[in-house]
Design a protein around this motif. Structure first.
Motif, PDB file in Angstrom:
ATOM      1  N   ASP A   1     -50.508  32.559   5.812  1.00 12.39           N
ATOM      2  CA  ASP A   1     -49.481  33.204   4.995  1.00 12.39           C
ATOM      3  C   ASP A   1     -49.911  33.224   3.526  1.00 12.39           C
ATOM      4  O   ASP A   1     -50.922  32.643   3.149  1.00 12.39           O
ATOM      5  N   GLU A   2     -49.128  33.933   2.732  1.00 14.79           N
ATOM      6  CA  GLU A   2     -49.470  34.156   1.325  1.00 14.79           C
ATOM      7  C   GLU A   2     -49.546  32.876   0.502  1.00 14.79           C
ATOM      8  O   GLU A   2     -50.332  32.752  -0.408  1.00 14.79           O
ATOM      9  N   GLY A   3     -48.680  31.925   0.830  1.00 13.84           N
ATOM     10  CA  GLY A   3     -48.645  30.677   0.086  1.00 13.84           C
ATOM     11  C   GLY A   3     -47.885  30.796  -1.218  1.00 13.84           C
ATOM     12  O   GLY A   3     -47.522  31.886  -1.659  1.00 13.84           O
ATOM     13  N   GLU A   4     -47.640  29.645  -1.824  1.00 10.16           N
ATOM     14  CA  GLU A   4     -46.917  29.578  -3.099  1.00 10.16           C
ATOM     15  C   GLU A   4     -47.915  29.704  -4.247  1.00 10.16           C
ATOM     16  O   GLU A   4     -49.059  29.288  -4.121  1.00 10.16           O
TER      17      GLU A   4
ATOM     18  N   ALA B   1     -49.282  33.976  -5.485  1.00 10.43           N
ATOM     19  CA  ALA B   1     -49.108  34.046  -4.037  1.00 10.43           C
ATOM     20  C   ALA B   1     -49.925  35.216  -3.498  1.00 10.43           C
ATOM     21  O   ALA B   1     -50.036  36.255  -4.152  1.00 10.43           O
ATOM     22  N   GLY B   2     -50.550  35.027  -2.365  1.00 10.10           N
ATOM     23  CA  GLY B   2     -51.288  36.127  -1.747  1.00 10.10           C
ATOM     24  C   GLY B   2     -52.702  36.303  -2.271  1.00 10.10           C
ATOM     25  O   GLY B   2     -53.449  37.154  -1.794  1.00 10.10           O
ATOM     26  N   VAL B   3     -53.082  35.531  -3.301  1.00  8.74           N
ATOM     27  CA  VAL B   3     -54.443  35.597  -3.834  1.00  8.74           C
ATOM     28  C   VAL B   3     -55.060  34.209  -3.649  1.00  8.74           C
ATOM     29  O   VAL B   3     -54.416  33.198  -3.919  1.00  8.74           O
ATOM     30  N   SER B   4     -56.304  34.171  -3.187  1.00 10.26           N
ATOM     31  CA  SER B   4     -56.899  32.858  -2.937  1.00 10.26           C
ATOM     32  C   SER B   4     -57.418  32.238  -4.229  1.00 10.26           C
ATOM     33  O   SER B   4     -57.646  32.916  -5.223  1.00 10.26           O
TER      34      SER B   4
ATOM     35  N   ARG C   1     -54.771  25.873  -0.633  1.00  9.84           N
ATOM     36  CA  ARG C   1     -53.974  26.067  -1.838  1.00  9.84           C
ATOM     37  C   ARG C   1     -53.526  24.709  -2.343  1.00  9.84           C
ATOM     38  O   ARG C   1     -54.275  23.738  -2.228  1.00  9.84           O
TER      39      ARG C   1
END
Ligand code: FES
Ligand SMILES: [Zn+2]
Lengths: 325, 160
Positions: free
Chosen positions: A235-238, A255-258, A315
């Motif tokens: 998932d995108e993550g916080e 969010a959504g970017v590593s 993350r």
């Protein structure tokens, strides 16, 4: 397809690994196939710890798949692959393999090992998450250790159902709807003898729900084991902040970017290969804060130490992480 | 694992499947009464000391309890260490056991030379091994499996 797999060079993530031949392909369900791989000259393959995975090369990419056997003295490796139509192409390429094709694979890697002091394994799987858990169930049966399995799947879409029935007998509880699963899970989480450890694999939201409930019911983290990979896209993550302590730079990771992408955008070049938490190449040293580990590379102990992280997928649990960069 | 002929409730009053906090005290340990269990159900046990009999009672209680349970052990070090070793054998994890020791109490020291354990009543930094008479320096390293502190030969350098 027969020769194409080997015309390409071995991907760095499977270097030092094996070249195997497909010896069987069988349909598990409409969208899941099992692929059996063996050494072309019939050599015995390296043993593996239950719950291990194999990195398999397809074209120019790599993917990780759980091995479904117990792992002791194997003459073949078996993986089961769910076809993901809108994925990066790995599963579709795997579904095109046929008997006689050759593939590059890594040596088996362990990131979801059973605890040797456990006297009972409570296994929980959803969907394609059955694959590493099946390996655990087989190993437990071979070693005479008690195991039970709660297996959640959509009616008609469960892989390895016959295998698990034969292996676990009354120790298998099959659930095909949410309500019944919830009831079964609660009952199991409150009635386990003290030597029990829990292992869960499935979609991220499913695993989170199981682990949260277990913690609420007093299960300490050391009893809980999960395989946070492969079953579903991450998932995108916080969003979080990284503080690069050696250079005094602070970066926001949305969010959504590593983290890897964020560092690259900021002009840092970080060694990387697979960009999906498999190869271990993008490892960074963590000075402070707890990473949210989402890779397949680090062992449970390494993850718990919180001193290393794979920046392509992992993350942060904390709002801010300090990195040795 | 729970094939006891007499239900555990008969000797300890514990209800099978207990998942609260078990507070076991040895000797005259008093401070366990104040132990906060965070609102979780609590079950008290009192033993004069850790003997094969009382440890087997503890084993029965742990055998009847379920994952989620926590154990608090209070009393002289030697007793609670022995009890902690039983808890580990029963499948309790280190983070599920709290030790409240009377620091002054006797300690159990393990000799790596002859593999016997000696009780140190003097609470000093050295003890003579009752198995092989080696003078053992007592380390802070406690082995839960052995239920003892690890000793090492205190005067090894001088001997050679
Ligand atoms: S690039 Fe392979 S683990 Fe991150
Ligand atoms: Zn000795």
């Amino acid at each position: 397809m027969t020769m194409t797999a080997l015309k390409t060079r071995a991907h760095p993530a499977v270097e030092g690994g094996l070249q195997l031949e497909v010896t069987n392909v069988s349909l598990q369900t409409e969208s899941i196939i099992s692929i059996t791989l063996a050494d072309p000259s019939g050599e015995r393959l390296p043993s593996y710890v239950p719950g291990s995975h194999l990195v398999v090369q397809y074209g120019s990419g790599v993917n990780a798949y759980s091995l479904t056997e117990s792992g002791s003295a194997p003459s073949e490796y078996t993986i089961s692959v769910l076809r993901v139509e809108d994925g990066a192409g790995g599963s579709v390429a795997m579904h095109r393999l046929s008997v006689g094709d050759r593939v590059y694979v890594s040596r088996p890697r362990s990131a979801f090992a059973p605890v040797s002091t456990a006297t009972h394994h409570l296994l929980v799987a959803a969907g394609i998450g059955i694959t590493p858990v099946l390996s655990h169930a087989r190993a437990a049966a071979e070693r005479g250790i008690a195991a039970s399995l709660i297996y959640v799947y959509r009616p008609g879409a469960g892989a390895h159902v016959a295998d698990t029935r034969e292996l676990l007998g009354p120790g298998l509880i099959e659930c095909t709807d949410r309500g019944s699963f919830q009831k079964v899970l609660t009952e199991h989480l409150t009635t386990q003898a003290l030597g029990t450890h829990l292992y869960v694999c499935g979609p991220a939201a499913f695993m989170d729900a199981v682990l949260d409930q277990a913690r609420e019911l007093g299960w300490s983290p050391a009893r809980l084991h999960s395989e946070a990979f492969g079953a579903a896209p991450l998932d995108e993550g916080e969003p979080f902040t990284v503080n690069l302590v050696r250079s005094g730079v602070r970066l926001e990771v949305p969010a959504g970017v590593s983290l890897l992408e964020t560092l690259e955008k900021a002009g840092r070049s970080i060694p990387n290969m697979c960009r999906k938490g498999i190869c271990g190449e993008c490892s960074l040293s963590v000075v402070r804060g707890a990473p949210q580990h989402r890779d397949l590379y680090l062992t449970d102990q390494e993850k718990a130490a919180n001193t290393t992280m794979m920046c392509c997928v992992s993350r942060s649990e904390d709002p801010e992480l300090e990195l040795d960069l | 694992m729970r094939s006891v002929s007499m239900p555990p409730t008969a000797c300890t009053g514990l209800e099978p499947g207990f998942r609260g906090v078990i507070c076991a005290s040895f000797g005259a340990a008093g401070d366990i009464a104040k132990q906060d269990t965070g609102g979780r159900p609590r079950h008290d046990l009192h033993f004069a000391s850790a003997t094969p009999n009382t440890l087997s009672d503890l084993r029965t209680v742990l055998g009847a309890s379920h994952v989620g349970v926590r154990l608090v052990l209070a009393g002289p070090q030697a007793d609670i260490r022995a009890a902690a070793a039983v808890a580990a054998e029963c499948g309790l994890l280190e983070e599920e056991v709290t030790l409240l020791s009377d620091e002054a109490g006797p300690r159990v020291v393990y000799c790596p030379h002859c593999l016997t354990t000696t009780i140190d009543r003097a609470a000093g930094s050295e003890v003579e091994c009752q198995g092989c008479a080696t003078v053992l320096a007592i380390t802070d390293h406690f082995s839960r499996r052995k239920g003892a502190y690890l000793g090492y030969s205190a005067h090894a350098e001088e001997a050679s």
